[in-house]
Design a protein around this motif. Structure first.
Motif, PDB file in Angstrom:
ATOM      1  N   GLU A 103      -0.766   8.907   3.295  1.00 45.91           N
ATOM      2  CA  GLU A 103      -1.672   9.480   4.284  1.00 45.91           C
ATOM      3  C   GLU A 103      -2.390   8.337   4.977  1.00 45.91           C
ATOM      4  N   VAL A 104      -2.704   8.512   6.262  1.00 44.26           N
ATOM      5  CA  VAL A 104      -3.457   7.522   7.018  1.00 44.26           C
ATOM      6  C   VAL A 104      -4.750   8.155   7.498  1.00 44.26           C
ATOM      7  N   VAL A 105      -5.847   7.399   7.411  1.00 43.12           N
ATOM      8  CA  VAL A 105      -7.130   7.864   7.913  1.00 43.12           C
ATOM      9  C   VAL A 105      -7.769   6.740   8.717  1.00 43.12           C
ATOM     10  N   VAL A 106      -8.345   7.081   9.856  1.00 42.07           N
ATOM     11  CA  VAL A 106      -9.056   6.105  10.674  1.00 42.07           C
ATOM     12  C   VAL A 106     -10.542   6.195  10.373  1.00 42.07           C
ATOM     13  N   LEU A 107     -11.142   5.071  10.063  1.00 42.30           N
ATOM     14  CA  LEU A 107     -12.590   4.973   9.820  1.00 42.30           C
ATOM     15  C   LEU A 107     -13.202   4.362  11.073  1.00 42.30           C
ATOM     16  N   ALA A 108     -13.775   5.197  11.920  1.00 42.16           N
ATOM     17  CA  ALA A 108     -14.226   4.748  13.245  1.00 42.16           C
ATOM     18  C   ALA A 108     -15.447   3.848  13.179  1.00 42.16           C
ATOM     19  N   HIS A 109     -16.122   3.805  12.043  1.00 42.63           N
ATOM     20  CA  HIS A 109     -17.233   2.874  11.828  1.00 42.63           C
ATOM     21  C   HIS A 109     -18.335   3.059  12.874  1.00 42.63           C
ATOM     22  N   GLY A 110     -18.577   4.319  13.245  1.00 41.33           N
ATOM     23  CA  GLY A 110     -19.649   4.625  14.179  1.00 41.33           C
ATOM     24  C   GLY A 110     -19.284   4.420  15.630  1.00 41.33           C
ATOM     25  N   GLY A 111     -18.061   3.994  15.918  1.00 39.91           N
ATOM     26  CA  GLY A 111     -17.650   3.752  17.299  1.00 39.91           C
ATOM     27  C   GLY A 111     -17.057   4.996  17.942  1.00 39.91           C
ATOM     28  N   PHE A 142       0.822  -1.209   0.000  1.00 43.76           N
ATOM     29  CA  PHE A 142       0.000   0.000   0.000  1.00 43.76           C
ATOM     30  C   PHE A 142       0.861   1.266   0.000  1.00 43.76           C
ATOM     31  N   ALA A 143       2.158   1.120  -0.195  1.00 45.60           N
ATOM     32  CA  ALA A 143       3.091   2.248  -0.071  1.00 45.60           C
ATOM     33  C   ALA A 143       2.707   3.406  -0.990  1.00 45.60           C
ATOM     34  N   GLY A 144       2.793   4.621  -0.446  1.00 46.97           N
ATOM     35  CA  GLY A 144       2.552   5.821  -1.237  1.00 46.97           C
ATOM     36  C   GLY A 144       1.101   6.135  -1.493  1.00 46.97           C
ATOM     37  N   THR A 145       0.177   5.419  -0.845  1.00 49.94           N
ATOM     38  CA  THR A 145      -1.253   5.662  -1.031  1.00 49.94           C
ATOM     39  C   THR A 145      -1.876   6.122   0.281  1.00 49.94           C
ATOM     40  N   ARG A 146      -3.131   6.537   0.207  1.00 53.94           N
ATOM     41  CA  ARG A 146      -3.887   6.792   1.429  1.00 53.94           C
ATOM     42  C   ARG A 146      -4.374   5.445   1.954  1.00 53.94           C
ATOM     43  N   VAL A 147      -4.061   5.173   3.210  1.00 51.86           N
ATOM     44  CA  VAL A 147      -4.386   3.884   3.813  1.00 51.86           C
ATOM     45  C   VAL A 147      -5.387   4.093   4.939  1.00 51.86           C
ATOM     46  N   GLY A 148      -6.434   3.290   4.938  1.00 50.83           N
ATOM     47  CA  GLY A 148      -7.452   3.367   5.978  1.00 50.83           C
ATOM     48  C   GLY A 148      -7.258   2.310   7.048  1.00 50.83           C
ATOM     49  N   ILE A 149      -7.695   2.640   8.265  1.00 48.01           N
ATOM     50  CA  ILE A 149      -7.704   1.693   9.375  1.00 48.01           C
ATOM     51  C   ILE A 149      -9.119   1.675   9.926  1.00 48.01           C
ATOM     52  N   LEU A 150      -9.736   0.522   9.888  1.00 46.42           N
ATOM     53  CA  LEU A 150     -11.133   0.392  10.300  1.00 46.42           C
ATOM     54  C   LEU A 150     -11.217   0.071  11.787  1.00 46.42           C
TER      55      LEU A 150
END
Length: 305
Positions: A168-176, A141-149
């Motif tokens: 870039e990293v983004v956290v997807l809290a999934h409503g939590g 996933f290098a060089g991309t925006r990576v999500g963490i669920l």
């Protein structure tokens, strides 16, 4: 039923096949019992394995089976073990649709089974654009925006590990709800949080598009999820083995379980000082070697006691 093997190995993944090769080299009469179900079936390529980086998991298993079968004392049989009883010196293994077999010692390498987050599209992409281990799939996933669920405290540590890999990293809290410490850690890392529930994940081009309730879709190069796992076979319970808080089989540094004559290796085994099993093909193979060596050593010591 009168014939008895020195060791019965349950599972024909990397841990079980390495154990078989080690036992075969030491002229231990070994029966390997396995099915065609493996934890890494969803992925087309395994990574972070010396000399096999990027190879398909099935390719490694095929080569490993060939190596193990080259030893006269090793027999591989495609069969499911439904129950194990008995004790050191005479375990009885009941097989689905076949006659029972006996073994003096048992080495469990039957692995674990993952349960994925209940989000449409995650299962379809798991092992490729959706993964659970940055050591196994992060570089891809290098060089991309990576999500963490997720919203549990682990997302901050995961974001920190993935940070040097991702654009870039983004956290997807999934409503939590994130706790205060996790929120503060993500803020220090400069990682944004998307709060809404994830309603679907689907492939778009070379990446993913994640649909989020109440927000615009989030484009990603890859997504990390946390899986729930459990032992893939019931044998630990049948044998009364000690389990860790995570549900893994507790083993010592040599793969010995709490029951004499029973050993465990691979993703199902948790060694001393570890918070959980080290889920890696290479670590599983190494565990199989060590547990097999312990089988041989213990049998040798018993003969001279």
């Amino acid at each position: 039923m009168n014939d008895i093997h020195d060791v019965a190995v349950i599972g024909a993944g990397s841990a079980g096949l390495q154990a078989a090769q080690t036992l075969g080299r030491m002229h231990q009469r070994t029966l390997v019992l396995g099915t065609d179900r493996y934890r890494n079936d969803p992925t087309g390529h395994m990574h972070n394995f010396l000399g096999h980086d990027g190879a398909p998991p099935a390719e490694l298993r095929t080569a490993a089976r060939k190596d193990a079968e080259a030893y006269d004392d090793v027999e591989l049989r495609d069969a499911e073990v439904v129950r194990i009883s008995g004790g050191l010196g005479d375990f009885v293994l009941e097989l689905a649709g076949e006659e029972p077999v006996r073994a003096r010692r048992v080495l469990l390498a039957s692995g674990v089974r993952d349960t994925l987050p209940d989000v449409p599209g995650v299962a379809e992409e798991f092992g490729d654009l959706v993964a659970h281990c940055p050591f196994c799939h992060g570089h891809e996933f290098a060089g991309t925006r990576v999500g963490i669920l997720g919203s549990a405290p682990h997302v901050a540590a995961m974001a920190s590990m993935v940070g040097p890999i991702a654009r870039e990293v983004v956290v997807l809290a999934h409503g939590g709800e994130l706790d205060d410490a996790t929120t503060a850690s993500l803020a220090r890392l400069g990682v944004p949080v998307v709060a809404g529930a994830v309603t679907a994940v689907h492939r778009e081009g070379e990446g993913l598009l994640v649909d989020v309730a109440g927000s615009e879709p989030v484009a990603l190069g890859g997504l990390f999820v946390k899986t729930d796992w459990a032992l893939a076979a019931p044998h630990a319970g049948q044998l009364g083995l000690e389990l860790s808080e995570t549900g893994a089989v507790v083993v010592d540094a040599f793969g010995r379980t709490s029951v004499p004559g029973v050993y465990a290796a691979g993703d199902m085994a948790q060694g001393p000082g570890l918070p959980m099993p080290m889920a890696s093909v290479l670590v599983a193979a190494a565990g199989g070697l060590v547990a097999a060596a312990a089988c041989v050593q213990d049998a040798a010591l018993a003969r001279i006691a």
